[in-house]
Design a protein around this motif. Structure first.
Motif, PDB file in Angstrom:
ATOM      1  N   ARG A 131      30.938  51.248  36.957  1.00 21.06           N
ATOM      2  CA  ARG A 131      31.044  49.839  36.572  1.00 21.06           C
ATOM      3  C   ARG A 131      31.349  48.960  37.776  1.00 21.06           C
ATOM      4  O   ARG A 131      32.206  49.286  38.606  1.00 21.06           O
ATOM      5  CB  ARG A 131      32.111  49.655  35.496  1.00 21.06           C
ATOM      6  N   GLN A 133      32.918  45.539  38.912  1.00 17.59           N
ATOM      7  CA  GLN A 133      33.878  44.577  38.373  1.00 17.59           C
ATOM      8  C   GLN A 133      34.350  43.538  39.396  1.00 17.59           C
ATOM      9  O   GLN A 133      35.116  42.650  39.038  1.00 17.59           O
ATOM     10  CB  GLN A 133      35.105  45.326  37.820  1.00 17.59           C
ATOM     11  N   ARG A 134      33.894  43.689  40.625  1.00 17.51           N
ATOM     12  CA  ARG A 134      34.275  42.703  41.632  1.00 17.51           C
ATOM     13  C   ARG A 134      33.247  42.717  42.762  1.00 17.51           C
ATOM     14  O   ARG A 134      32.517  43.689  42.950  1.00 17.51           O
ATOM     15  CB  ARG A 134      35.661  43.005  42.209  1.00 17.51           C
ATOM     16  N   SER A 141      40.750  40.065  43.254  1.00 18.64           N
ATOM     17  CA  SER A 141      40.389  40.768  42.012  1.00 18.64           C
ATOM     18  C   SER A 141      40.899  42.199  42.034  1.00 18.64           C
ATOM     19  O   SER A 141      41.376  42.718  41.014  1.00 18.64           O
ATOM     20  CB  SER A 141      38.869  40.762  41.815  1.00 18.64           C
ATOM     21  N   LYS A 144      44.391  42.458  41.092  1.00 21.01           N
ATOM     22  CA  LYS A 144      44.586  42.216  39.664  1.00 21.01           C
ATOM     23  C   LYS A 144      44.130  43.408  38.811  1.00 21.01           C
ATOM     24  O   LYS A 144      44.204  43.363  37.592  1.00 21.01           O
ATOM     25  CB  LYS A 144      43.822  40.960  39.229  1.00 21.01           C
ATOM     26  N   TYR A 146      40.960  44.864  39.041  1.00 21.89           N
ATOM     27  CA  TYR A 146      39.512  44.924  38.848  1.00 21.89           C
ATOM     28  C   TYR A 146      38.874  45.628  40.044  1.00 21.89           C
ATOM     29  O   TYR A 146      38.856  45.098  41.144  1.00 21.89           O
ATOM     30  CB  TYR A 146      38.923  43.521  38.703  1.00 21.89           C
ATOM     31  N   ASP A 147      38.354  46.818  39.817  1.00 19.80           N
ATOM     32  CA  ASP A 147      37.737  47.565  40.899  1.00 19.80           C
ATOM     33  C   ASP A 147      36.381  48.098  40.444  1.00 19.80           C
ATOM     34  O   ASP A 147      36.092  48.174  39.248  1.00 19.80           O
ATOM     35  CB  ASP A 147      38.646  48.728  41.327  1.00 19.80           C
ATOM     36  N   ASN A 148      35.553  48.454  41.404  1.00 21.34           N
ATOM     37  CA  ASN A 148      34.283  49.103  41.118  1.00 21.34           C
ATOM     38  C   ASN A 148      34.536  50.603  41.049  1.00 21.34           C
ATOM     39  O   ASN A 148      35.147  51.178  41.954  1.00 21.34           O
ATOM     40  CB  ASN A 148      33.270  48.770  42.204  1.00 21.34           C
TER      41      ASN A 148
END
Length: 262
Positions: A131, A133-134, A141, A144, A146-148
């Motif tokens: 996924r 996500q940033r 991010s 916070k 949100y990571d790939n």
């Protein structure tokens, strides 16, 4: 081979996720912690490459199309930023994104397709835990949460499909392999291999992770290998471990030339 690699893994104080499989087979020769989710770092750029090419095919757009490079997408570790470019062709962006792991090029391409659309594509082709996500270098991010992310199993599946060349047209499938073979970062899988061989691969690293995954075009039997290290205190130590494991596997395939490996 398996005993040698496991003895190396047992000596480290970080997590090692890895797989080795024959390119033409679905059978794994070695498979460790393949379902653990971890930070993908720049590995995420490979499914982005495929997603962009799929989008171009479906919308009859060409690689010659130029995209503007917004100032907010110009980040560090980027040949695009170094050149202070205002625009690039899609072809240039895709090549820089892979062969030098260019972060600015990646951010431009994420905006071009859209983050959610890329995630839809990842899921459509069978990547269940990968996924986006940033954007690259978006540490706000990241802080916070949100990571790939991805898994070793997803990367094994992805590179198997790349090898089979069944995700895109023949032209674009070959282009993906050509670009991956032009990778300029060779501090992992190719580190201790002296033979002049082709490896279609992608690296990825952050402060505590170090990865390398790809297709090794071995003289006797092509194989796919992925080594993913997390919870690292020293990335350089990680690169050396990846190199040592890769050399053991490469020599194993050489010793088993002409015989079944399974």
């Amino acid at each position: 081979m398996i005993e040698k690699i496991r003895s190396l893994i047992e000596c480290v104080d970080f997590k090692v996720h890895l797989f080795v499989k024959e390119a033409k087979s679905e059978n794994y020769i070695l498979n460790e912690k393949s379902d653990d989710i971890f930070s993908s770092a720049s590995l995420i750029k490979v499914p982005i490459l495929l997603g962009v090419l799929d989008y171009l095919e479906k919308n009859n757009q060409t690689l010659d199309e130029e995209l503007p490079i917004a100032i907010e997408n110009k980040v560090e570790f980027s040949v695009v930023t170094e050149q202070n470019l205002d625009s690039c062709t899609l072809y240039e962006l895709l090549v820089w994104m892979i062969i030098t792991s260019d972060n600015s090029a990646t951010n431009v391409l994420i905006d071009f397709i859209g983050m959610e659309e890329l995630n839809i594509y990842f899921n459509k082709i069978g990547l269940t835990q990968t996924r986006l996500q940033r954007k690259m270098m978006d540490f706000k991010s990241l802080n916070k949460g949100y990571d790939n992310v991805t898994t070793a199993r997803d990367m094994a599946y992805l590179f198997s499909r790349v090898y089979q060349q069944d995700l895109l047209s023949d032209q674009y499938s070959q282009l993906v392999i050509d670009i991956l073979c032009r990778q300029r970062v060779h501090e992992g899988l190719k580190r201790y291999i002296t033979d002049d061989i082709f490896i279609a691969h992608k690296t990825g690293s952050l402060d505590t992770v170090c990865h390398d995954v790809g297709i090794v075009y071995h003289p006797s039997n092509n194989y796919i290998i992925g080594i993913f290290l997390t919870e690292l205190a020293d990335v350089e130590i990680g690169k050396r471990l990846i190199g040592r494991i890769s050399k053991i596997v490469y020599e194993y395939f050489g010793m088993n030339e002409g015989r079944s490996l399974l």
